[in-house]
Structure formats: structure tokens, C-alpha cells
Design a protein around this motif. Structure first.
Motif, short mmCIF file in Angstrom:
data_model
loop_
_atom_site.label_atom_id
_atom_site.label_comp_id
_atom_site.label_asym_id
_atom_site.label_seq_id
_atom_site.Cartn_x
_atom_site.Cartn_y
_atom_site.Cartn_z
N GLU A 443 -5.12 -4.01 4.57
CA GLU A 443 -4.48 -4.97 3.67
C GLU A 443 -5.35 -6.20 3.44
N LYS A 444 -6.24 -6.51 4.36
CA LYS A 444 -7.07 -7.71 4.23
C LYS A 444 -8.49 -7.39 3.78
N LYS A 445 -8.75 -6.13 3.41
CA LYS A 445 -10.10 -5.76 3.00
C LYS A 445 -10.22 -5.86 1.49
N ASP A 446 -11.37 -5.42 0.98
CA ASP A 446 -11.60 -5.57 -0.46
C ASP A 446 -10.60 -4.75 -1.25
N SER A 447 -10.53 -5.04 -2.53
CA SER A 447 -9.44 -4.52 -3.36
C SER A 447 -9.44 -3.00 -3.43
N ARG A 448 -10.63 -2.37 -3.54
CA ARG A 448 -10.67 -0.92 -3.67
C ARG A 448 -10.09 -0.22 -2.46
N VAL A 449 -10.53 -0.63 -1.28
CA VAL A 449 -10.04 -0.02 -0.05
C VAL A 449 -8.57 -0.37 0.16
N LYS A 450 -8.20 -1.59 -0.15
CA LYS A 450 -6.80 -2.00 0.00
C LYS A 450 -5.90 -1.15 -0.89
N SER A 451 -6.35 -0.91 -2.10
CA SER A 451 -5.56 -0.10 -3.03
C SER A 451 -5.41 1.33 -2.52
N ALA A 452 -6.49 1.90 -1.99
CA ALA A 452 -6.41 3.27 -1.47
C ALA A 452 -5.46 3.36 -0.27
N ALA A 453 -5.55 2.38 0.65
CA ALA A 453 -4.67 2.39 1.81
C ALA A 453 -3.22 2.18 1.39
N ALA A 454 -2.97 1.24 0.48
CA ALA A 454 -1.60 0.99 0.03
C ALA A 454 -1.03 2.20 -0.69
N THR A 455 -1.87 2.92 -1.41
CA THR A 455 -1.42 4.14 -2.08
C THR A 455 -0.94 5.17 -1.07
N ASN A 456 -1.71 5.35 0.01
CA ASN A 456 -1.30 6.30 1.05
C ASN A 456 -0.03 5.84 1.76
N LEU A 457 0.08 4.54 2.00
CA LEU A 457 1.30 4.02 2.64
C LEU A 457 2.51 4.25 1.75
N SER A 458 2.35 3.99 0.46
CA SER A 458 3.45 4.23 -0.47
C SER A 458 3.87 5.69 -0.46
N PHE A 459 2.89 6.57 -0.41
CA PHE A 459 3.19 8.00 -0.39
C PHE A 459 3.94 8.38 0.89
N LEU A 460 3.53 7.82 2.04
CA LEU A 460 4.20 8.13 3.30
C LEU A 460 5.65 7.67 3.27
N TYR A 461 5.88 6.44 2.84
CA TYR A 461 7.24 5.94 2.80
C TYR A 461 8.10 6.72 1.79
N TYR A 462 7.47 7.17 0.72
CA TYR A 462 8.21 7.97 -0.26
C TYR A 462 8.65 9.30 0.36
N LEU A 463 7.75 9.92 1.15
CA LEU A 463 8.13 11.17 1.81
C LEU A 463 9.25 10.95 2.82
N GLU A 464 9.28 9.81 3.45
CA GLU A 464 10.34 9.50 4.41
C GLU A 464 11.60 8.96 3.73
N ASN A 465 11.60 8.97 2.40
CA ASN A 465 12.75 8.54 1.60
C ASN A 465 13.07 7.05 1.80
N GLU A 466 12.08 6.27 2.21
CA GLU A 466 12.24 4.82 2.29
C GLU A 466 11.69 4.23 0.99
N LEU A 467 12.53 4.29 -0.04
CA LEU A 467 12.05 3.97 -1.38
C LEU A 467 11.68 2.49 -1.52
N ALA A 468 12.37 1.61 -0.79
CA ALA A 468 12.06 0.19 -0.90
C ALA A 468 10.64 -0.09 -0.41
N GLN A 469 10.30 0.43 0.79
CA GLN A 469 8.95 0.24 1.31
C GLN A 469 7.91 0.94 0.43
N ALA A 470 8.27 2.13 -0.07
CA ALA A 470 7.35 2.85 -0.96
C ALA A 470 7.06 2.03 -2.20
N ALA A 471 8.10 1.39 -2.75
CA ALA A 471 7.91 0.56 -3.95
C ALA A 471 7.04 -0.66 -3.64
#
Length: 818
Positions: A443-471
Motif C-alpha cells: 500500500e505504501k509502494k509506487d502506484s503500479r505495484v500498489k494497484s496490482a496488490a490492491a487488485t488482488n486484495l479486492s479479488f480475495l475479499y470478493y471471493l469471501e463475499n466481503e463486498l465492502a472490503q472488496a469495493a
């Protein structure tokens, strides 16, 4: 000083254009006919001249020359010598340079002046080549052989391997004819060995391309064994490749080594490639230590990515963690020999420089550099994922070591990707907390890496049906990199899950604008349009996706589903047929095809696909019901029993399947088995009215003593049922009513039987009564749901009563469902 300077007089000034009208009388040709001296010279030929003797005076004199003005002047040469052909003392002197002037020695006296030889007429035509000569035939045949070899190579490059082989064979036949003809008219030394070599080599290559390995090896042997071919030994590499494809690794290694012995050391690159093949063959045979020696030699002489990666694989197979680390460091140190992106950044605002950079930014050389860099990154990433779990006590420590090594090299960008792979490994190990912690570090790294990590986190929370965190993480990914199509797709997924389909479609469209090849966004956009009932737009999306992914089963299924919604069964069937060519064993697709054919009235095709679906998945109740109904409809009740028994095993608490089995026995005339089956059903479901009625009727027809017992039970059950119906009508509370309905659930047996009763009642004869000898104690009669039987005890028909009508309504559970 001025005494040497002479000024031009003004009065006698030269005219710049003077002298052009002066005319030399020598070039006057108008009065040549009247010039006696010229005519005398023209009439004199070389053959008519008197012989040259000493009496002839010299040519130092001069002769008068007639001019165009009528006067005669003497024309002398620069040495005081008169012109040749001049007349001196009445004697004509012979002309010199006669060949250049057009005179010949053999000319007769009195011949006309013809310096250009025009009197001889036109030149004879060129002599035609004799096409029947042996040399010409050989030359043409040799040309044809070369053309066939070229055509064979072109066909191979175009992918037409069969045509390439035919051309190569024809070239071989013509080349043998050529050799025989040369042997007949010339010595064997004149045979074109280069042509023979190229024909045989091409033929062997085409055999190998068509996987005719035995013929290819035989052809290569012909070349290798012929000592006249100086470089034939190199073709043992090709023979080794064929043995490698045939998995004959020992022979492959043998031929590779023989080729290596015949290639001089100056051909360093070829020797390295052969040694790499030897190492791969050793890996195939499991001789990892021999393979290690080959790859170590390559890495010391000429390191490359493939050899470095294979060396890591060998050390991994032997379990040597220290050597794995060293080999990984060697792989990292392999020079890429590519220019980095700094070269393509303009140092100033010079338009010519910018234009040049734009021109080379995506040229063929730049594409090769990208491919090489991408291949290097893939090798390094794969090697890191391979060795990280085994080089240290835990895979996390191993990943950390790999990350540190990568950071110290010129592949710094891969360090972040390795961290993300580390999180992915945690996911595979079901350690979601560690995966989340690893991804949150970005989350504190450059924008490209941050975006890739946040994308994976969003995907994980979406699979766990935690839509608020995924959003939330989808928003973070989009804010970090607005042009990340994966982040926009995840954001659209969270909005889609909340039911805001219009907004989800906008996110998917934006993802496609950023990356038109984002297939996930295009697929989700099609689903969104389908939800919005915008069927045509959904179909366009899936058709575009089908052009990109022609073998995607999900896309083809969606297209078939949309055509079914559009009520176009023919197109739906066509796409489903295409789908089963991709997934031929999918039972649900086969069942869907059977249903569509059934709706179209094609029972034979419907039976085929329903049966195929049952064969791959024999637990689908709908398929079992349809197959049982099909056999009942075609009067094969014995075959229907198999399917209803299968349904009874799947759903043992539903009585209707067992009643159907008993009805099939009864319809086929096997009353004894039908009676036994009804007794089994009665023991399991003692309050089932239909079972008791059939028991009463069968016992009566067969004259059994148990009939009175079943009649008494039937009356009790009917009375109990009547009381329950009255209680339901009286409006008792819902819970009591639910309990009563649950206790009577065995009697109802479900709603499908009632809903499908119309289907079987439409069968021939379903409205006819089941005739038998009536007992006086039994007032109720009933209808056989499966129609009349061919072989039954014939008894006198009796008058239909109101109880018979009531029995017709109650026998719905014995009917075949849809």
C-alpha cells in the motif's frame, strides 16, 4: 609594370558571334558529282589498281581539289603529304586503310562504293539452340530439380507439409534421372554433388516434418555415409533430434556426441547448442549429474537463459540447495544484450529526435528486445517459485532470499512481482491471513505495484463475499492506476454484486477502453447486458469474445443461452452442437440439447442426447424422468424400470418413483412382481392411498386372501385423509397445517407428478378403466395411469360411480412426470 599591359583597341573590337557563317569548301558535297578527281577515285577499287612498285612516285606531292566554287586547290597533309587516293602523273595511287573505308581485296573492278556492306543484305538469323542435344536436356532437367526443391521449401514454410513432401519426392526422382544421364555422356566427376546434397537434405527434412521418422533417418544415413559430402557429418544433429522426438534418448545422445566430434572448435555457437541438447537428453533419462556437467560447461563458456534455467532444474532434482542458489545467481547474471527503456526517452524537445524515437519505439528490433526480456523474466520468476520453498527452512524465507538477489541485479522490477507471487503461494496453502498481510505491504509502494496488490486484495475479499472490503480495495487500485483494466473489472464486479448493473457496465467499458483485449471485462459486460435485458448488445459482446477465444466453452454457452432467450431454437442448437465439440462429456449441455430437440418434436435426437447425458451423469433426475417417459411412450416398460429404480435410489424418500416401478411391472403383465413391489412400498409408506388401491385391485384380480386386509386399511387411510382435508379447510394455524402436510408428504409425493399427469393421461387409452372382477365390498374403482394392458383377466364391465371419478383425481402420483 604597365609596359606589358596591352589594352584592346576600341575601334577594332572582336565580334563575339563572328565566324559562324564561314564555310570550309572541303565539306561541300553538293558538286561531288561534277568533281572529276573524286569520281575517278570513287571508280577506282583496290582490286583494279596497278600494283604498287617503286616507279610510283611518293605521296609528298599535292593534287588540286575541286571545290564548290569551281576552283581547284591543292590539299596537303600536315607533313606536306598529299591526300591518299590522289592522282599523280596520271597514275591513280591505291587507297590506304581500305578495311576502314569499306574496300575489300576480293572486290571486282567496277563495283559500286558500299562501305557499309549494305549490298550483302540483312544479317542471317541467330543459330537456334538444339533442344534435342543431351547437354541442353541435362541443363533443363537440372533447372527443374532446383525449382522443385524451392517449391518444396515454400510449401513447408506455408504449412502444407504434405505438398512439401510430394515436391521433395519428385525432386529426388528427377535428380536420379539426371545423374544417370550425366553418367552416360560424361565422367562421374561432372556430377553436381551440391544438387544431390540439397535434394537429399530437403527430402529428409520433409520426412521429419511429416513425422515419418524412419524414412528421414534412412535419408540422413545416405548423406552421412557418403564421403563425397564434406559437411554431411553435421546432419547427425538432425538425426539426434529425431531420436529425441522418438524418446530414444540414448541414441540421441550418441548422435549428438558424434556430431560434436565432427564440428570444429571455431564453430563455438553450434557446439554450445549441441551440448545443450545433450544436457536436455540427460534430463530426460534422469541422469542429472551428467546433465549438470553439460550445463555447467555451457554457463562457463557462453552463458544463456535456457542453460541456466535447466541447471537450476537439475540441482532441484538432486536436492542441492546451495548449488541451487549459485545457479540462480548465474541465471540472474546472464547478459540480456538489449537496450533498456532509457534509450526511447527523448532527452530534449527536438522534433526530429522525437520522430526518430517514435519510429524505433515499436519496430521489429524493439519487439525482439521485448520478447527476450519477457522470456528472461519468465525464466527468473519460474526458477524463484521452484527453489524458494526448498532452499531455506520455509518458503517465506526462500522467497525473501530470492527477492534480495533480484533486487541486487538489473531485474529490480521483478522483486515486487516475486512478493505478489509469495502472496499467491499463501493463497494456495489456504493461509489467507498471511496472503492479506503480504499484499497490504504494497500500500505504501509506487502506484503500479500498489494497484496490482490492491487488485488482488479486492479479488480475495470478493471471493469471501466481503463486498465492502472488496469495493474499498478496488477503489484503491483504481485510484493508484486509473488505466489498470483488472482494477476496473474488479470495481465493476463489486458494483454488479450490489445490483447496480448500469454502473457496472460503465466500469467494464472503461476497462475495455484501456485494454481492448481484456476478455474478463468483455465477458462481464455481456452478462451485465443480459441482466439489463439488452439481449442484442449482450450477443454482440459474446460474439466479439468468441472471435478472440474461439474455444471458450463459457462464451459458446452464453451465446446459445441468448439465442434460446431470443426464441431461436435452431441457432441455439447450432451453438450447443459447437459447444459439445469443445466439451463433449458435459452432461448438462447434452441434456439442454435433448430438451431443445424435444421441444422441436425430434424425439430420436432428443433421446440420443438425453441418453448421452445419462451415460456421463446418471444422477440427473430430469434426464431420468424423460428417459423413463420415452420408454413408456414407446411401449417399452421393461426398459423404463431401470431408470425409475435409479431415481428411487437417488430419492428414496419420494414414493412416486417406486410407484412408477410397480406400475411398469403391472403394465408389462408381470403382476406378481408388481404385487411384491406394492407390498414393499406399503411397508415403507403405510399411509399412501394409491399403493393401497393398487394392492386391493391386484389382490382382487389374483384372488388373494389379503384383499380384505388391504380394503380395511384403505378405508382407514381415506377417512383419515378426509379428516385432514376438513381440518385444512377449517383454517387452523399455519404451523399445525405445515405439520399435517409434512406427515402427508408421502401421500402427495411432490408437485411434479401432478403437473405432469396431463402428459401421460394424453397417452392412448389412459382414460379407459382398469377392468376386473369387482368385489361387493369394494365400491371404489380407479383408472390405470399407464393405459390398458394387452393381456389382462377379462371380466364384466360395471357401471362407473362417483367414487371412480374421485379415484381418477387421486391417482396423479402414479403418473409419469415431465
Amino acid at each position: 609594370m604597365m609596359q606589358n599591359v596591352h589594352l584592346a583597341p576600341e575601334a577594332d573590337e572582336d565580334d563575339l558571334y563572328s565566324g559562324y557563317n564561314d564555310y570550309n569548301p572541303t565539306f561541300d558535297t553538293e558538286d561531288l558529282e561534277n568533281d572529276v578527281a573524286f569520281q575517278q577515285a570513287a571508280r577506282t577499287s583496290h582490286g583494279r589498281r596497278p600494283p604498287v612498285t617503286a616507279k610510283i612516285p611518293g605521296t609528298s606531292g599535292s593534287r588540286p581539289l575541286a571545290t564548290g566554287f569551281g576552283s581547284k586547290a591543292t590539299l596537303t597533309s600536315s607533313m606536306g603529304r598529299p591526300m591518299t587516293g590522289a592522282i599523280q602523273d596520271g597514275v591513280a595511287r591505291p587507297m590506304t586503310a581500305v578495311h576502314a573505308a569499306g574496300y575489300t581485296k576480293a572486290a571486282m573492278r567496277g563495283s559500286a562504293f558500299d562501305p557499309l556492306g549494305q549490298a550483302r543484305g540483312p544479317a542471317p538469323p541467330l543459330e537456334m539452340k538444339n533442344s534435342d542435344s543431351s547437354e541442353e536436356k541435362i541443363r533443363q532437367l537440372e533447372k527443374k530439380v532446383n525449382e522443385l526443391v524451392e517449391e518444396s521449401c515454400i510449401a513447408n514454410s506455408c504449412g502444407d507439409l504434405k505438398l512439401a513432401l510430394e515436391k521433395a519426392k519428385e525432386a529426388g526422382r528427377k535428380e536420379r534421372v539426371l545423374v544417370r544421364q550425366r553418367e552416360q555422356i560424361a565422367t562421374p566427376e561432372n556430377i553436381n554433388l551440391d544438387l544431390t546434397y540439397s535434394v537429399l537434405f530437403n527430402l529428409a527434412s520433409q520426412y521429419a516434418a511429416n513425422e515419418m521418422y524412419a524414412e528421414a533417418l534412412n535419408t540422413y544415413q545416405v548423406i552421412v555415409k557418403n564421403k563425397m559430402f564434406t559437411n554431411g557429418g553435421r546432419l547427425k544433429v538432425n538425426m539426434g533430434n529425431i531420436y529425441l522426438k522418438q524418446r530414444n534418448y540414448s541414441k540421441a545422445i550418441k548422435f549428438y556426441r558424434m556430431a560434436l566430434d565432427q564440428i570444429p572448435s571455431v564453430h563455438k555457437e553450434m557446439r554450445i547448442k549441441i551440448m545443450q541438447n545433450i544436457g536436455v537428453a540427460f534430463i530426460k533419462t534422469g541422469q542429472y549429474f551428467d546433465a549438470i556437467s553439460s550445463f555447467e560447461h555451457i554457463m562457463s563458456m557462453s552463458p544463456n537463459l535456457k542453460a541456466g534455467f535447466n541447471l537450476i532444474v537439475c540441482y532441484f532434482a538432486t536436492g542441492n540447495s546451495e548449488q541451487m542458489k549459485k545457479a540462480f545467481q548465474k541465471l540472474i547474471a546472464v547478459p540480456l544484450e538489449v537496450d533498456y527503456d532509457d534509450k526511447y526517452i527523448s532527452p530534449n524537445d527536438d522534433p526530429h529526435t522525437n520522430l526518430l524515437i517514435e519510429a524505433i519505439k515499436n519496430d521489429s528490433l524493439r519487439q525482439i528486445e521485448r520478447e527476450r526480456k519477457s522470456m528472461a523474466e519468465e525464466y527468473i520468476m519460474t526458477a524463484a517459485k521452484l527453489i524458494a520453498p526448498v532452499i531455506e527452512t520455509s518458503f517465506a524465507v526462500g522467497y525473501d532470499w530470492c527477492v534480495e538477489v533480484v533486487k541486487a541485479s538489473h531485474y529490480v522490477e521483478l522483486a515486487n512481482d516475486l512478493e505478489i507471487n509469495k502472496a499467491t503461494t499463501y493463497l494456495r496453502q489456504r493461509d489467507f491471513n498471511q496472503a492479506l498481510e503480504t499484499l497490504k505491504m504494497f500500500e505504501k509502494k509506487d502506484s503500479r505495484v500498489k494497484s496490482a496488490a490492491a487488485t488482488n486484495l479486492s479479488f480475495l475479499y470478493y471471493l469471501e463475499n466481503e463486498l465492502a472490503q472488496a469495493a474499498n480495495y478496488a477503489d484503491l487500485a483504481v485510484n493508484s492506476d486509473r488505466y489498470n483494466p483488472a482494477a476496473l473489472t474488479n470495481k465493476g464486479n463489486t458494483v454488479f454484486a450490489n445490483g447496480d448493473y448500469e454502473k457496472a457496465a460503465e466500469f467494464y467499458k472503461e476497462a475495455l477502453r484501456n485494454d481492448s483485449s481484456c476478455t474478463e471485462a468483455l465477458y462481464n459486460l455481456g452478462l451485465t447486458y443480459k441482466k439489463l435485458n439488452r439481449i442484442d448488445e449482450a450477443l454482440d459482446c459474446f460474439l466479439k469474445l468468441h472471435a478472440i477465444l474461439p474455444n471458450s466453452a463459457q462464451v459458446i454457452h452464453q451465446i446459445a443461452s441468448i439465442y434460446e432467450i431470443m426464441e431461436d431454437p435452431n441457432q441455439a442448437i447450432e451453438w450447443l452442437l459447437q459447444l459439445i465439440s469443445v466439451v463433449p462429456t458435459d452432461p448438462h449441455v447434452l441434456a439442454k440439447l435433448g430438451k431443445l430437440y424435444d421441444n422441436e418434436g425430434d424425439k430420436s435426437q432428443a433421446f440420443h442426447y438425453y441418453y448421452e447425458s445419462y451415460r456421463y451423469f446418471p444422477s440427473n433426475i430430469e434426464v431420468i424422468e424423460w428417459l423413463g417417459a420415452y420408454y413408456i411412450d414407446t411401449q417399452f416398460c421393461e426398459k423404463a424400470i431401470e431408470y425409475f429404480e435409479r431415481a428411487a435410489l437417488i430419492l428414496p424418500t419420494q414414493v412416486k418413483w417406486q410407484l412408477m416401478v410397480a406400475s411398469c411391472y403391472r403394465r408389462s403383465g408381470n403382476y406378481q412382481k408388481a404385487l411384491e413391489k406394492y407390498k414393499v412400498i406399503h411397508r415403507k409408506f403405510p399411509e399412501n392411498v394409491e399403493c393401497l388401491r393398487f394392492l386391493v385391485r391386484l389382490c382382487t384380480d389374483m384372488g388373494l386372501k389379503e384383499v380384505q386386509e388391504y380394503v380395511t386399511k384403505l378405508k382407514k387411510v381415506e377417512k383419515l385423509k378426509e379428516i385432514r382435508e376438513q381440518r385444512i379447510k377449517s383454517g387452523r394455524d399455519g404451523s399445525a397445517r405445515s405439520r399435517r402436510e409434512g406427515s402427508a408428504g408421502g401421500d402427495s409425493g411432490g408437485t411434479k407428478g401432478e403437473r405432469l399427469s396431463a402428459k401421460l393421461k394424453a397417452l392412448p387409452g389412459t382414460s379407459e378403466p382398469y377392468e376386473s372382477s369387482g368385489s361387493k365390498e369394494i365400491d371404489a374403482s380407479y383408472i390405470d395411469p399407464l393405459g390398458p394392458q394387452a393381456e389382462r383377466p377379462k371380466t364384466a364391465a360395471r357401471k362407473r360411480t362417483e367414487e371412480d371419478d374421485f379415484a381418477d383425481e387421486e391417482l396423479g402420483e402414479d403418473l409419469l412426470p415431465e
